[in-house]
Design an enzyme around this catalytic site. Structure first.
Site, PDB file in Angstrom:
ATOM      1  N   VAL A  75       0.856  -1.182   0.000  1.00 24.19           N
ATOM      2  CA  VAL A  75       0.000   0.000   0.000  1.00 24.19           C
ATOM      3  C   VAL A  75       0.892   1.232   0.000  1.00 24.19           C
ATOM      4  CG1 VAL A  75      -1.957   1.117   1.129  1.00 24.19           C
ATOM      5  CG2 VAL A  75      -1.658  -1.361   1.331  1.00 24.19           C
ATOM      6  N   PHE A  76       1.060   1.818  -1.168  1.00 22.94           N
ATOM      7  CA  PHE A  76       2.033   2.890  -1.346  1.00 22.94           C
ATOM      8  C   PHE A  76       1.410   4.150  -1.938  1.00 22.94           C
ATOM      9  CE2 PHE A  76       5.706   4.487  -4.125  1.00 22.94           C
ATOM     10  CZ  PHE A  76       6.221   5.295  -3.120  1.00 22.94           C
ATOM     11  N   TRP A 109      -5.065   2.926  -5.463  1.00 20.27           N
ATOM     12  CA  TRP A 109      -4.431   2.120  -6.506  1.00 20.27           C
ATOM     13  C   TRP A 109      -3.686   0.889  -5.972  1.00 20.27           C
ATOM     14  CZ3 TRP A 109      -6.741   3.307 -10.666  1.00 20.27           C
ATOM     15  CH2 TRP A 109      -6.962   4.633 -11.059  1.00 20.27           C
ATOM     16  N   GLN A 114       1.852  -7.178 -48.431  1.00 17.34           N
ATOM     17  CA  GLN A 114       3.109  -6.722 -47.835  1.00 17.34           C
ATOM     18  C   GLN A 114       2.885  -5.838 -46.610  1.00 17.34           C
ATOM     19  OE1 GLN A 114       5.855  -4.913 -50.563  1.00 17.34           O
ATOM     20  NE2 GLN A 114       7.188  -4.142 -48.956  1.00 17.34           N
ATOM     21  N   ASN A 172      -4.271  -2.238 -36.419  1.00 17.47           N
ATOM     22  CA  ASN A 172      -4.161  -1.802 -37.808  1.00 17.47           C
ATOM     23  C   ASN A 172      -4.139  -2.981 -38.783  1.00 17.47           C
ATOM     24  OD1 ASN A 172      -4.139   0.962 -37.296  1.00 17.47           O
ATOM     25  ND2 ASN A 172      -1.927   1.003 -36.949  1.00 17.47           N
ATOM     26  N   ASP A 174       2.615   0.860 -11.396  1.00 21.25           N
ATOM     27  CA  ASP A 174       3.856   0.323 -10.851  1.00 21.25           C
ATOM     28  C   ASP A 174       5.002   1.333 -10.999  1.00 21.25           C
ATOM     29  OD1 ASP A 174       4.937  -2.256  -9.657  1.00 21.25           O
ATOM     30  OD2 ASP A 174       6.390  -1.944 -11.252  1.00 21.25           O
ATOM     31  N   GLY A 175       4.681   2.573 -10.769  1.00 22.96           N
ATOM     32  CA  GLY A 175       5.656   3.651 -10.988  1.00 22.96           C
ATOM     33  C   GLY A 175       5.597   4.091 -12.431  1.00 22.96           C
TER      34      GLY A 175
END
Length: 426
Positions: free
Chosen positions: A132-133, A169, A307, A368, A395-396
């Site tokens: 928990v950060f 989060w 292609q 695409n 996660d940072g």
């Protein structure tokens, strides 16, 4: 030393076990949890899958043998993460977030903390752990001198720490019933630091569900459940602590030692985000390849003979292979070298940044390949894109945190850019 990408017998065993679990437990998970409209219900519906992970040793396997677990190398974990994320990211994230929750325990626990690991070593139930950060308003600059720092604080009162503040989060932090995870490793700031250096105030407290139940009913509460665009069966709510009391024995990291442990934990998970990215890229490639081989768009031959389509697919394939190679190298280097810890850490950061950014590109190019059909919700591409979107920012975040850490390393006077490959140059 030979560079060998052939899997060892142990690594091959991990790969087969992960593929088996994915095929048996994860394959139809999304169909199951998407029957529910609420994000919270989707998360709770995955509990039986998590139980299967516990029984199958996937939770105990995230704890090292020295602490009673069966965990292996970081490369083995990367193989596991990729295989599971290719099939089902959301349910997998809940499983691996318990591993992140236990990471600080793996790095810093002492014999007296053994009781906190017991639920995760038992092979029973569905115990959740959480690191928990993050906080409302972000944490990218929490160590900046003169800034407010972490809002979540711990005050020593006799033989108890009193916890106050808000977090967000942190996957799994509220537990299955939203009354608290089995174990929360809470990164907080002491209100009585010895110096004015922000890092000297950072500590980690352990909060168990038993601790929460011993407190007043409003000492822990969920402020808001966050509904996310991707990972739609995970839980990382906005939570609040109000005078939550825990015994002094629950201090995992004393003030002044928490920052290094948190940083080391996120260095390990940086590699894991690299593996998550490879899994998503692989799923996007497989789906786009199948479409290109099975559809002609009313032409005389399959799309893969065109292609432009072949160029897009070959680009995705090469990018996926490059990201896997970087992730595996980072995993091996972080544990074994060469180079000092800063050099090894740099590769972990590179794996997180490069692979997560590449994942967004790969999924977009897969879309695409398929064209407007990819916009159909019955196709996997929208969910893959929503999932990929999280990887550069959780996660940072790459911009606010991970690239800044790389910048800090390059600014060091003794920075040696290639020592993670060749060792120190002097």
């Amino acid at each position: 030393m030979p560079v060998d990408f052939n899997l060892s017998p142990t690594e091959e065993g991990v790969h087969k076990a992960a593929a088996s679990f994915a095929a048996s437990s994860l394959k139809d998970a999304r169909k199951m949890y998407m029957k529910y409209h609420q994000h919270t219900e989707r998360f709770q519906s995955t509990r039986p899958i998590y139980h299967q992970a516990v029984v199958g040793g996937l939770i105990k396997g995230q704890i090292p043998p020295v602490l009673g677990g069966t965990g292996g190398t970081l490369i083995e974990t990367a193989i596991l993460v990729e295989e599971m994320y290719t099939v089902e990211p959301a349910a997998s994230l809940t499983i691996f977030s318990t591993g992140l929750g236990l990471m600080t325990m793996n790095l810093a626990s002492k014999p007296e903390h053994k009781e906190f690991l017991a639920p995760f070593l038992s092979g029973e139930g569905e115990p959740l752990a959480s690191l928990v950060f993050s906080e409302p308003g972000g944490v990218a600059n929490y160590l900046e001198k003169g800034a407010p720092g972490l809002v979540t604080t711990a005050t020593l009162d006799g033989n108890e720490w009193v916890l106050n503040g808000e977090k967000i989060w942190a996957t799994n932090s509220a537990g299955w019933d939203f009354e608290g995870a089995d174990l929360q490793c809470v990164v907080c700031r002491t209100t009585n630091p010895d110096t004015d250096e922000p890092a000297d105030a950072i500590m980690i407290l352990l909060v168990t569900i038993a601790d929460i139940k011993r407190n007043a009913p409003d000492a822990f509460k969920v402020v808001r459940h966050v509904s996310t665009a991707g990972h739609t069966a995970c839980s990382g709510p906005h939570i609040k602590y109000i005078n939550l009391r825990v015994p002094t024995k629950n201090m995992l990291c004393p003030p002044g030692t928490g920052t290094a442990i948190v940083s080391a934990a996120f260095d390990c998970t940086a590699v894991m985000v690299g593996a998550m990215s490879v899994g998503i890229m692989r799923a996007a490639f497989d789906a786009a390849l199948a479409f290109a081989k099975g559809d002609s768009r009313r032409g005389a031959s399959e799309l893969l003979t065109r292609q432009a389509v072949a160029d897009l697919l070959s680009g995705i394939k090469m990018l996926t292979e490059a990201c896997r190679a970087l992730t595996w190298k980072a995993a091996n280097c972080l544990e074994n070298g060469p180079g000092d810890y800063n050099a090894r850490r740099e590769l972990a950061l590179a794996a997180k940044i490069y692979c997560s950014d590449a994942c967004m590109k790969a999924v977009t190019e897969a879309i695409n390949v398929v064209g407007v059909t990819a916009y159909d919700a019955d196709q996997p591409f929208a969910d893959l894109l929503n999932t990929a979107m999280a990887l550069p920012i959780f996660d940072g975040g790459n911009v606010g945190i991970r690239r800044r850490h790389m910048q800090d390393l390059m600014l060091l006077k003794d920075y040696d850019p290639w020592s993670s490959t060749y060792g120190r140059s002097n």
